[in-house]
Design a protein around this motif. Structure first.
Motif, PDB file in Angstrom:
ATOM      1  N   ALA A  25       0.877  -1.034   0.005  1.00 12.87           N
ATOM      2  CA  ALA A  25       0.084  -0.024   0.041  1.00 12.87           C
ATOM      3  C   ALA A  25       0.712   1.244  -0.025  1.00 12.87           C
ATOM      4  O   ALA A  25       0.634   2.008  -0.804  1.00 12.87           O
ATOM      5  CB  ALA A  25      -0.745   0.100   1.230  1.00 12.87           C
ATOM      6  N   ARG A  58       1.340   4.335  -2.995  1.00 13.85           N
ATOM      7  CA  ARG A  58       1.039   5.696  -2.513  1.00 13.85           C
ATOM      8  C   ARG A  58       2.362   6.311  -3.017  1.00 13.85           C
ATOM      9  O   ARG A  58       2.127   7.488  -4.020  1.00 13.85           O
ATOM     10  CB  ARG A  58       1.005   5.826  -1.250  1.00 13.85           C
ATOM     11  N   ARG A  70      -6.176   7.573  -5.586  1.00 14.48           N
ATOM     12  CA  ARG A  70      -5.821   6.384  -5.006  1.00 14.48           C
ATOM     13  C   ARG A  70      -7.077   6.012  -4.461  1.00 14.48           C
ATOM     14  O   ARG A  70      -7.701   6.800  -3.510  1.00 14.48           O
ATOM     15  CB  ARG A  70      -4.665   6.565  -3.953  1.00 14.48           C
ATOM     16  N   LEU A  95      -7.077   2.701  -2.286  1.00 17.74           N
ATOM     17  CA  LEU A  95      -6.596   1.496  -1.501  1.00 17.74           C
ATOM     18  C   LEU A  95      -7.254   1.220  -0.298  1.00 17.74           C
ATOM     19  O   LEU A  95      -7.497   1.898   0.559  1.00 17.74           O
ATOM     20  CB  LEU A  95      -5.068   1.934  -1.022  1.00 17.74           C
TER      21      LEU A  95
END
Length: 317
Positions: free
Chosen positions: A191, A195, A210, A212
């Motif tokens: 993750a 980013r 994003r 996530l």
């Protein structure tokens, strides 16, 4: 019964019956009368029809095998042909399935070795860029600063400009090294690496959003690397070729047995263009971990890259 006997026996039977008829109640006279012509024509028609039916039934599995051979796609493994037909044909189909099994196994091993060597080479190049080129440019930058501080104003401005150019080059070297070897992936996880990737990949006029999921099932390091590389290649294609101003990358669990990565943009799409090396590389990586990759038009235009990764959990006792 073998293919030979399946074809030979009906032919022999028809010919024997024709001979018995000619030697028995049926005779051929000169000139041939209408009744004899009808009998001979009917016998020939029966013989040809029997040959056609037997040959069609016997050779149909071979035609299906030929079609299966033509349709074998290394990028979509697992397709096998059902073993049917006479002994020789069934043996041939089984041998073909065994050959495809062996080829897919060897290809998977070769693909894994090639990708492992590629990652090792990237790691080596990134390390050399960081340790050798990076340190050299840092030393040049410090020397330029030291010289600029002591130079006269006309020369000082030129040295300051060279200093900024060197700093820009150093930043670019560090960025390339991070792309070659995503250290944040090894240190902070998938993750965090995604980013950082969306931050670095941005180009003027392109906004990357994003999505996530906060809680993802644990993935092994090789799977995380594949997911990261697919996302990296997809976003790179968006930045270079899509002519898009918006892109979305999402990573979320799907049920209890899979993780789904989706990268979609609002660009011009891929149209009917053939898959390039980037897409082929993504497919190769997906096959390496048993994932499913689909690249096609998005629901609202542009291009959508969809990667579905199976999660292999260990049973506890």
């Amino acid at each position: 019964m073998s293919l030979f006997w399946r074809i030979f026996l009906p032919n022999a039977t028809v010919l024997a019956l024709a001979a018995l008829l000619l030697l028995g109640p049926v005779t051929v006279s000169t000139p041939v009368n209408l009744g004899e012509a009808v009998v001979i024509g009917a016998g020939a028609a029966v013989m040809l029809g029997a040959n056609a039916v037997v040959l069609r039934m016997s050779l149909a599995p071979l035609e299906r095998l030929a079609a299966a051979m033509t349709g074998v796609d290394p990028m979509h493994p697992g397709a096998r042909m059902r073993v049917t037909g006479p002994g020789e044909v069934a043996h041939l189909i089984g041998t073909f399935n065994t050959m495809v099994d062996r080829l897919e196994t060897e290809r998977a091993a070769s693909r894994a070795n090639a990708l492992s060597a590629q990652e090792g080479e990237r790691r080596r190049v990134a390390q050399e860029l960081h340790d050798e080129v990076g340190q050299t440019l840092t030393a040049v930058l410090l020397q330029l600063k030291h010289t600029a501080d002591r130079a006269e104003p006309p020369l000082r401005d030129d040295l300051r400009l060279a200093q900024e150019t060197t700093r820009t080059g150093l930043d670019e070297i560090r960025r390339i090294a991070r792309r070659l070897r995503p250290g944040v992936l090894e240190e902070l996880g998938l993750a965090s690496a995604l980013r950082a990737l969306t931050t670095e990949i941005g180009t003027p006029g392109l906004t990357v959003r994003r999505e996530l999921a906060p809680h993802l099932p644990p993935l092994d390091p090789q799977t995380e690397l594949v997911v990261y590389r697919v996302a990296q290649e997809a976003l790179t294609n968006v930045a270079r070729h899509a002519e898009a101003d918006r892109a979305v990358i999402s990573l979320r669990p799907v049920g209890a047995g899979a993780v789904e990565l989706v990268v979609v943009d609002n660009g011009r799409g891929i149209g009917s263009a053939a898959a390039g090396t980037g897409i082929s590389g993504m497919r190769e990586r997906a096959l390496l971990i048993g994932a499913e990759l689909a690249v096609g038009p998005g629901a609202a235009g542009g291009t959508e890259v969809h990667l579905r990764v199976p999660v292999h959990t260990r049973s506890t006792t």
